[in-house]
Design a protein around this motif. Structure first.
Motif, PDB file in Angstrom:
ATOM      1  N   HIS A 170       0.844  -1.272   0.000  1.00  0.00           N
ATOM      2  CA  HIS A 170       0.086   0.164   0.155  1.00  0.00           C
ATOM      3  C   HIS A 170       0.994   1.168   0.008  1.00  0.00           C
ATOM      4  O   HIS A 170       1.789   1.363   0.653  1.00  0.00           O
TER       5      HIS A 170
ATOM      6  N   THR B 240       0.823   5.800  -0.124  1.00  0.00           N
ATOM      7  CA  THR B 240      -0.124   7.084  -0.600  1.00  0.00           C
ATOM      8  C   THR B 240       0.613   8.269  -0.591  1.00  0.00           C
ATOM      9  O   THR B 240       1.733   8.308  -0.264  1.00  0.00           O
TER      10      THR B 240
ATOM     11  N   THR C 248      -3.307   3.755  -2.608  1.00  0.00           N
ATOM     12  CA  THR C 248      -4.178   2.396  -2.932  1.00  0.00           C
ATOM     13  C   THR C 248      -5.271   2.300  -2.295  1.00  0.00           C
ATOM     14  O   THR C 248      -5.944   1.026  -2.324  1.00  0.00           O
ATOM     15  N   GLY C 249      -5.764   3.064  -1.428  1.00  0.00           N
ATOM     16  CA  GLY C 249      -6.896   2.935  -0.596  1.00  0.00           C
ATOM     17  C   GLY C 249      -6.914   2.532   0.534  1.00  0.00           C
ATOM     18  O   GLY C 249      -7.875   2.110   1.388  1.00  0.00           O
ATOM     19  N   SER C 250      -5.527   2.421   1.238  1.00  0.00           N
ATOM     20  CA  SER C 250      -5.632   2.028   2.802  1.00  0.00           C
ATOM     21  C   SER C 250      -5.896   3.200   3.714  1.00  0.00           C
ATOM     22  O   SER C 250      -5.251   4.134   3.732  1.00  0.00           O
TER      23      SER C 250
ATOM     24  N   ASP D 276      -3.410   6.186   4.937  1.00  0.00           N
ATOM     25  CA  ASP D 276      -3.863   7.798   4.519  1.00  0.00           C
ATOM     26  C   ASP D 276      -3.846   8.569   5.682  1.00  0.00           C
ATOM     27  O   ASP D 276      -3.067   9.500   5.743  1.00  0.00           O
TER      28      ASP D 276
END
Length: 365
Positions: free
Chosen positions: A191, A193, A214-216, A220
């Protein structure tokens, strides 16, 4: 054990000339970003929707334009937990594909009834710097597998006019980082950001925000908090960027079968770990990057002088690559010499990931 995280600062590379082949009839371009794009998954002829179908990492091709026509087909099964197993390449062959099978091994489906006879086709997409998604460019810059991201790729990520790039560039006075070990990791998935911020005259970050990732959610939040608490030289600036990445959590292999369960009835190979030249464990390409563990059960015979022959894979998981690598590992090993040799030998090769992503393992024996 939780793994340490990778943290990379954003540094623009020195411009270098790309190699070009004047003999090629195809148009010459500085470089292209190559991405393997997964297609539909079908099991027994029925379309199956994934929970998370991981994309293979991208690579860069320099020189002549590549008009991508390559495709790869993989066959696999899905267990009751929604995990992809028994992955093997059915057809196709191309460079830049070391991460295709590992990315499929890291993918997940709905838990439930096991699925057999599943297939997926990957097609190679070649993108110019202008058409490549910014997220793909950032992802490549954090793990460049085929050379540094060129300057025009960086310009898509961060404008050259950003005052944060003006010399002398800001330096950290107080660098605050997330407590990475407390952040949840995803097995087989790195992951990342990208945090954007400006800074005031006192070097305090302001307007801190996430621009890509990556959407973690946990990474974030932790990255935003860390940047807000950091302090820099340079006075008022705008357009600053900083990436954080969390390495994959290990993806454990399923439990391997015992050697005895696959040993032929007429085997005359003793149950011992005696080696005149022990095997040296090396990991198959691409799998340490995703911290994917595996195993293979290999059968072989031994000549009177100790050389191994008739090597064959009896079983391997989660992909056929672990079986292929196990054969490679055992070919250089030697057993002690004997009067008659041995036949029907069976051994397991276990591939493990240790702390920090370093490959460990159990050599056969």
């Amino acid at each position: 054990m939780k793994r340490m995280l990778l943290l990379a600062s954003l540094v623009l590379p020195v411009n270098t000339a790309s190699s070009q082949s004047l003999a090629s009839p195809r148009p010459v371009v500085p470089w292209q970003l190559l991405a393997w794009m997964p297609g539909e998954v079908r099991c027994g002829g029925t379309s199956v929707a994934p929970l998370a179908l991981r994309r293979p990492i991208t690579s860069i091709r320099r020189g002549n334009r590549y008009d991508a026509t390559d495709a790869l087909t993989y066959r696999f099964r899905i267990d009751a937990n929604g995990r992809t197993l028994s992955i093997r390449r059915e057809e196709g062959g191309a460079p830049w594909s070391d991460d295709v099978a590992p990315s499929l091994a890291a993918s997940r489906f709905e838990a439930g009834a096991p699925q057999a006879d599943c297939t997926i086709r990957y097609t190679l997409r070649a993108m110019s710097p202008e058409e490549a998604p910014v997220g793909d460019l950032i992802s490549y810059s954090l793990e460049p597998q085929s050379g540094e991201l060129p300057p025009d790729g960086w310009a898509r990520i961060q404008s050259p006019q950003a005052s944060c790039l003006t010399e002398p560039r800001p330096r950290p006075l107080v660098a605050v980082y997330p407590d990475f070990d407390k952040l949840p990791g995803t097995p087989g998935v790195k992951h990342w950001t990208m945090v954007a911020y400006d800074q005031d005259a006192r070097g305090r970050p302001i307007h801190v925000r996430t621009v890509e990732g990556t959407g973690s959610a946990a990474l974030d939040r932790a990255a935003l908090r860390a940047v807000r608490k950091s302090r820099f030289t340079g006075g008022a600036r705008a357009g600053c960027l900083f990436p954080f990445s969390r390495a994959p959590a290990p993806l454990a292999a399923p439990t391997p079968p015992s050697e005895d369960s696959l040993r032929p009835a007429d085997s005359n190979c003793p149950h011992s770990g005696d080696w005149a030249t022990p095997p040296t464990l090396t990991y198959p390409n691409g799998y340490p990057r995703r911290a994917i563990e595996g195993w293979a059960v290999v059968a072989f015979d031994v000549a009177p002088w100790g050389e191994l022959g008739n090597l064959r894979v009896l079983a391997s998981e989660p992909t056929a690559n672990f079986g292929e690598q196990a054969i490679h590992v055992l070919r250089s090993a030697r057993k002690p010499a004997s009067a008659t040799g041995r036949s029907g030998c069976v051994d397991r090769v276990i591939f493990k990931i240790g702390y920090g992503g370093l490959p460990l393992g159990k050599d056969p024996g």
